[in-house]
Write an enzyme that holds these catalytic residues in place. Structure first.
Site, PDB file in Angstrom:
ATOM      1  N   HIS A  72      76.873  60.725  -8.223  1.00  0.00           N
ATOM      2  CA  HIS A  72      77.789  61.401  -7.150  1.00  0.00           C
ATOM      3  C   HIS A  72      79.057  61.080  -7.145  1.00  0.00           C
ATOM      4  O   HIS A  72      80.058  61.927  -7.420  1.00  0.00           O
ATOM      5  CB  HIS A  72      76.953  61.456  -5.733  1.00  0.00           C
ATOM      6  CG  HIS A  72      77.682  62.408  -5.042  1.00  0.00           C
ATOM      7  ND1 HIS A  72      77.056  62.859  -3.675  1.00  0.00           N
ATOM      8  CD2 HIS A  72      78.696  63.385  -4.974  1.00  0.00           C
ATOM      9  CE1 HIS A  72      78.039  63.946  -3.033  1.00  0.00           C
ATOM     10  NE2 HIS A  72      78.896  64.049  -3.760  1.00  0.00           N
ATOM     11  N   GLU A 105      86.244  64.692  -7.366  1.00  0.00           N
ATOM     12  CA  GLU A 105      85.989  63.297  -7.283  1.00  0.00           C
ATOM     13  C   GLU A 105      87.330  62.690  -7.393  1.00  0.00           C
ATOM     14  O   GLU A 105      87.672  61.509  -6.918  1.00  0.00           O
ATOM     15  CB  GLU A 105      84.860  62.652  -8.335  1.00  0.00           C
ATOM     16  CG  GLU A 105      83.496  63.427  -7.772  1.00  0.00           C
ATOM     17  CD  GLU A 105      83.162  62.822  -6.121  1.00  0.00           C
ATOM     18  OE1 GLU A 105      83.104  61.653  -5.994  1.00  0.00           O
ATOM     19  OE2 GLU A 105      82.601  63.807  -5.473  1.00  0.00           O
ATOM     20  N   HIS A 121      88.823  60.642  -4.347  1.00  0.00           N
ATOM     21  CA  HIS A 121      88.472  59.249  -4.268  1.00  0.00           C
ATOM     22  C   HIS A 121      89.022  58.434  -5.320  1.00  0.00           C
ATOM     23  O   HIS A 121      89.499  57.465  -5.160  1.00  0.00           O
ATOM     24  CB  HIS A 121      87.069  59.071  -4.567  1.00  0.00           C
ATOM     25  CG  HIS A 121      86.272  60.097  -3.650  1.00  0.00           C
ATOM     26  ND1 HIS A 121      86.311  59.663  -2.348  1.00  0.00           N
ATOM     27  CD2 HIS A 121      85.412  61.063  -3.701  1.00  0.00           C
ATOM     28  CE1 HIS A 121      85.584  60.598  -1.528  1.00  0.00           C
ATOM     29  NE2 HIS A 121      84.986  61.393  -2.369  1.00  0.00           N
TER      30      HIS A 121
END
Length: 216
Positions: A32, A81, A85
Site C-alpha cells: 500500500h 504515494e 509520502h
C-alpha cells in the site's frame, strides 16, 4: 518524522470495501505504501515522473498494483504515494529520489516476505475464522516485532472482522521496530485508511477474523 510505516494490504479486502473497479484482485499481499509518521505532502514542487521508475515497472505492477483500478497503465496510485509520502521520506539519503523510494520499498517487501511468513505459520485465506491473537503471535514470533494489523469491522449481521492491512514499522536506519505507539501518542497516519465509505481500523483481539480468499 521518527519512523516509517510499511503497509501491505490484502487486495480481496480492499475490493470488498470498494467494489467499484476491482477485477480479479491478486491473491497475495501487495504494497500500500511506505509512510513516514507525521508527514504529508512535504514538497509540492517535486512532481512524480513515471519515467524515473521505468526499470522498476514490472515489479511495481506485480507487488504494488493499484488494486482498485485494474488497468495496467495507471500510475495515479504511485503518484499519490510519492506526492503525499515519498516527498517526505526523501529527507533520508537512501530514499531521496523516486527510484530510491520505490526501489527500497520493493526491497523491503522481499525482505519482509509477509506472504511467505503467513503460509509458514499455516495462516492462509480461508472461509473459516482465525483468532486475531494467533495471527499476531505468528507475526511477532517470526519478525521479533509487533506489527499493526487493521481490519474491516463486522458488517450488519456479521460477527467477524475482515483482515485488510498489515503495517511494519522501520527506524530511519530501516531496522524493524515495534509499531505500538507510546501511551498518549496519537497515530497521525490513521486518516489514511479510508477507502470509499468503509474504513479499516485496528483489529479487535476478541472478534473472529476472516482472511477471505475471494471477494464475496
Amino acid at each position: 518524522w521518527k519512523k516509517l510505516y510499511f503497509a501491505h494490504h490484502w487486495p480481496v479486502t480492499v475490493c470488498k470495501m470498494n467494489a467499484n473497479d476491482c477485477h480479479d484482485p491478486p491473491k497475495y499481499w501487495t504494497i500500500h505504501g511506505l509512510w513516514p509518521d507525521r508527514a504529508e505532502e512535504c514538497n509540492r514542487t517535486w512532481h512524480f515522473n513515471v519515467t524515473e521508475i521505468k526499470d522498476l515497472m514490472s515489479d511495481m505492477r506485480h507487488y504494488w498494483p493499484d488494486v482498485l483500478h485494474s488497468s495496467l497503465n495507471r500510475t495515479q496510485f504511485w503518484k499519490h504515494e510519492w506526492d503525499k509520502h515519498g516527498t517526505c521520506a526523501a529527507t533520508l539519503e537512501v530514499l531521496n529520489s523516486q527510484k530510491k523510494y520505490f526501489g527500497k520499498a520493493l526491497e523491503l517487501y522481499q525482505h519482509v516476505d509477509l506472504n511467505g511468513c503467513l503460509l509458514k505459520a499455516g495462516i492462509k485465506p480461508s472461509s473459516s475464522y482465525y483468532k486475531m491473537t494467533a495471527i499476531k503471535e505468528a507475526l511477532t514470533s517470526f519478525y521479533g516485532v509487533t506489527p499493526k494489523i487493521q481490519c474491516l469491522p463486522p458488517e450488519e449481521g456479521e460477527k467477524a472482522q475482515t483482515i485488510g492491512q498489515i503495517e511494519f514499522c522501520f527506524t530511519k536506519e530501516l531496522q524493524l521496530v515495534n509499531c505500538t505507539a507510546p501511551k498518549g501518542e496519537s497515530n497521525p497516519i490513521q486518516a489514511h485508511l479510508k477507502l470509499g465509505t468503509e474504513e479499516l481500523s485496528v483489529c479487535s483481539d476478541t472478534l473472529p477474523t476472516y482472511y477471505p480468499s475471494e471477494v464475496q
